[in-house]
Design a protein around this motif. Sequence first.
Motif, PDB file in Angstrom:
ATOM      1  N   SER A  49       0.853  -1.187   0.000  1.00 57.19           N
ATOM      2  CA  SER A  49       0.000   0.000   0.000  1.00 57.19           C
ATOM      3  C   SER A  49       0.892   1.240   0.000  1.00 57.19           C
ATOM      4  N   ALA A  52      -3.076   5.470   2.671  1.00 57.35           N
ATOM      5  CA  ALA A  52      -4.419   5.093   3.119  1.00 57.35           C
ATOM      6  C   ALA A  52      -5.380   5.065   1.940  1.00 57.35           C
ATOM      7  N   THR A  55      -4.262   0.117  -2.186  1.00 55.60           N
ATOM      8  CA  THR A  55      -3.537  -1.139  -2.058  1.00 55.60           C
ATOM      9  C   THR A  55      -3.301  -1.730  -3.443  1.00 55.60           C
ATOM     10  N   SER A  67      -6.482  -4.296   3.342  1.00 52.65           N
ATOM     11  CA  SER A  67      -7.147  -3.003   3.286  1.00 52.65           C
ATOM     12  C   SER A  67      -6.270  -1.999   4.020  1.00 52.65           C
ATOM     13  N   ARG A  68      -6.436  -0.738   3.730  1.00 51.61           N
ATOM     14  CA  ARG A  68      -5.649   0.309   4.393  1.00 51.61           C
ATOM     15  C   ARG A  68      -6.585   1.480   4.669  1.00 51.61           C
ATOM     16  N   THR A  71      -3.502   5.314   7.972  1.00 49.39           N
ATOM     17  CA  THR A  71      -2.061   5.279   7.697  1.00 49.39           C
ATOM     18  C   THR A  71      -1.357   4.252   8.573  1.00 49.39           C
ATOM     19  N   ASP A  73      -2.438   1.306  10.080  1.00 50.76           N
ATOM     20  CA  ASP A  73      -2.755  -0.120  10.103  1.00 50.76           C
ATOM     21  C   ASP A  73      -2.848  -0.725   8.703  1.00 50.76           C
ATOM     22  N   PHE A  74      -2.346  -1.952   8.590  1.00 47.59           N
ATOM     23  CA  PHE A  74      -2.378  -2.653   7.295  1.00 47.59           C
ATOM     24  C   PHE A  74      -2.579  -4.141   7.569  1.00 47.59           C
ATOM     25  N   CYS A  91       5.635  -7.873   7.987  1.00 49.85           N
ATOM     26  CA  CYS A  91       5.098  -6.596   7.564  1.00 49.85           C
ATOM     27  C   CYS A  91       6.233  -5.574   7.618  1.00 49.85           C
ATOM     28  N   SER A  93       7.279  -1.195   6.769  1.00 49.33           N
ATOM     29  CA  SER A  93       6.826   0.141   6.385  1.00 49.33           C
ATOM     30  C   SER A  93       8.020   0.995   5.999  1.00 49.33           C
TER      31      SER A  93
END
Lengths: 112, 110
Positions: A49, A52, A55, A67-68, A71, A73-74, A91, A93
């Motif tokens: 992603s 927000a 994706t 889903s996003r 900002t 949480d993914f 995960c 970022s």
Amino acid sequence: NAGVTQTPKFQVLKTGQSMTLQCAQDMNHEYMSWYRQDPGMGLRLIHYSVGAGITDQGEVPNGYNVSRSTTEDFPLRLLSAAPSQTSVYFCASSPTGNYGYTFGSGTRLTVV
Amino acid sequence: KNEVEQSPQNLTAQEGEFITINCSYSVGISALHWLQQHPGGGIVSLFMLSSGKKKHGRLIATINIQEKHSSLHITASHPRDSAVYICAAVKSNTGNQFYFGTGTSLTVIP
């Protein structure tokens, strides 16, 4: 401490069950991504992603949804778990996707 | 054939030795990353390169865009350097998607 938080650390599922792997970051990073790591195959991108509400699919997206909505949480959803999804999931970022990657500590998932 | 190849797969060195890990890729890239995965599983980003050379402490990373090759060097290796080192290429025009090598497992013996 600031960083990427993954939960749970370990999970055992039965074939056909669904579950959500959680990923949260508190660094205001726009770019987030999910990978799976399998012996002999290295890390492979599942979904990512760039912000927000946005994706896109990676190399191995089948069987997974993301889903996003924020900002921070993914989450990664397994809709109907299969033994082939037994893996370690990471995960990560990044501020923009080009540099400064921070990885979560991983989730070891076993599907029986 | 994997688009990103690393060599060697496994490497054992004596403490103090100079270590080189190689990464070759077959596609156009916008950047190349080196990652370190500790025995406990955690992954740390070491370098991001798009050209030239970067140095951080005893670690040096180089990239040759024309030859599609990158190297990670460790000077004066130490047992705490024991880890899996992973090369990851960001393919051009893919929205920052990583394509990973399978990793080099390094063991440094005291």
